[in-house]
Motif scaffolding. Sequence first.
Motif, PDB file in Angstrom:
ATOM      1  N   PRO A 122       6.432  64.084 -63.096  1.00 28.89           N
ATOM      2  CA  PRO A 122       6.249  62.650 -63.368  1.00 28.89           C
ATOM      3  C   PRO A 122       4.877  62.118 -62.946  1.00 28.89           C
ATOM      4  N   VAL A 123       4.270  62.726 -61.927  1.00 33.81           N
ATOM      5  CA  VAL A 123       2.963  62.221 -61.475  1.00 33.81           C
ATOM      6  C   VAL A 123       1.865  62.490 -62.503  1.00 33.81           C
ATOM      7  N   LYS A 124       2.191  63.249 -63.554  1.00 30.36           N
ATOM      8  CA  LYS A 124       1.208  63.558 -64.599  1.00 30.36           C
ATOM      9  C   LYS A 124       1.372  62.686 -65.843  1.00 30.36           C
ATOM     10  N   GLU A 125       2.233  61.671 -65.773  1.00 32.07           N
ATOM     11  CA  GLU A 125       2.472  60.843 -66.975  1.00 32.07           C
ATOM     12  C   GLU A 125       1.203  60.121 -67.430  1.00 32.07           C
ATOM     13  N   VAL A 126       0.365  59.726 -66.488  1.00 32.66           N
ATOM     14  CA  VAL A 126      -0.929  59.102 -66.812  1.00 32.66           C
ATOM     15  C   VAL A 126      -2.017  59.937 -66.154  1.00 32.66           C
ATOM     16  N   LYS A 127      -3.052  60.282 -66.926  1.00 31.93           N
ATOM     17  CA  LYS A 127      -4.168  61.047 -66.361  1.00 31.93           C
ATOM     18  C   LYS A 127      -5.474  60.306 -66.642  1.00 31.93           C
ATOM     19  N   GLN A 128      -6.212  60.038 -65.586  1.00 29.82           N
ATOM     20  CA  GLN A 128      -7.534  59.398 -65.730  1.00 29.82           C
ATOM     21  C   GLN A 128      -8.544  60.335 -65.084  1.00 29.82           C
ATOM     22  N   LEU A 129      -9.436  60.863 -65.904  1.00 34.68           N
ATOM     23  CA  LEU A 129     -10.375  61.865 -65.401  1.00 34.68           C
ATOM     24  C   LEU A 129     -11.795  61.319 -65.390  1.00 34.68           C
TER      25      LEU A 129
END
Length: 474
Positions: free
Chosen positions: A116-123
């Motif tokens: 679940p911690v990967k639902e949003v990715k900002q790189l």
Amino acid sequence: MGKSESLSISHAPPAGAARPLDRDLRGYLATNSDVVTRITKPVSIENIPALSAQSEQPILFENIAEKPGFRLCDILVKHRHLQARALGVSKAEYLRTLAYRLRLPPRGFKYVKDGPVKEVKQLGKDADWTRLPVPIHTDLEEQPYVTAMNLVKDPETGFYNASHAGTIVSGPRSGLPSFVTPHTHVIMNKYREIGQDKMPYAFVFGIPPAYEIMANYSGQHMDMWGELEMVGTIMDQDVEMVACETIDMSVPAHAEIVVEGWVHFGKMFDVGVSVSPSSYFLPKSSRLPGFELTAITMRGDRPIYRNHQTCPETDHQPLPRLCHEAMVYNRLTEMGLKVTDVRFPTWGAALSCIIQFEYPRQGFVNDALMLILGSPWLNTKMVVAISPDTNIEKASDVYHAIATRCDPSRDIFVVSNTRGSPYDPSAALLPGDAFWRTVGKIGIDATAKARHDAKDFIRSWPRNWGKVRLEDYL
Ligand SMILES: [Mn+2]
């Protein structure tokens, strides 16, 4: 503390949780909703520190005026009944359970491909942690202060060392982590020795409170495990880990928010104001390495930012000392004492410890006091021994015991010139050092004395005390 709640001496393992613990924070808050204060009215981030510090139980802000889309929680483990929930056991069994589980081998991790911690990715440039609801904790500070769990991976053993060093948010992709824990320094030096001038670093926000209790462990362990490998042990369940996006590390897959990046130790920065667990602005200055943020990953649905308001009496005082209590429990029981409780009270400025036990004969109390005064940590400047009939949760009751059960001419001893806390304004600064100090220590025997008639120490209470409640007559 009623008789039924006292910990009994038992050589059998404590009972496990009645039901499995929640594997994420939002599940934990739902399961424990009977003790969670939900604030749905709009609240400015400016007011969250003062509001959360007034709460005696978990508080969840669901409508932060400046930070729509985020929630914020605090005060998860301030009191014993909340700490017991974190381990899923009764209040009476809590300390013995933590003490026992800390003696077990590490459970390690279960690696998973996604979480679940990967639902949003900002790189890279898309990431900006000034968008997170990070509060400024006090009047004298000028920048937001992150209090999350920090992870570093030992390059030699691969173990994950965890701590809660506070970090100043100095820009969208920069920060200044305060490395107060010795192990982070040791691991940083290992990276240095293998020829690197930076080490991978991860901040983890919003995990069940058992993670945080373990993350604050301080003691010998580095050749055996890292704190994170032990989280599954104290939770009695597998911890799922998922790979980071930009660094060679893994993080808890069920966290709410993760910030990844690098700590650069080639260049150090001078930092002014910081806030100590003793609720003073100490130390006055420190030199910290810089943090470079490379990615943020988080939940898609209103991620919960975990804050630890630093003052005055919040999670910041007890949380880093909960494992200390369990280790003190283990040491005192090794002496053969029947330990009923150990507490670094929230009102003790993280400098004081209360030990509560029954002892079989004279002589035990001073040995117990010396054992804990000489502990590895800098949090035992003042140790008070009390008997099981003193209410360890009430400062007034402990004070009453000191006033009535301690003859200062023979029940107090002072040791001079020991290691002082950098957070203790009464301690003397070392010459030429703006950080380290020396201080004396005091042991106070406020137990019911074996040398007297036991009847002298029977407390007087009103007839039917504890049986009738005023609120039932209002
Ligand atoms: Mn450590």
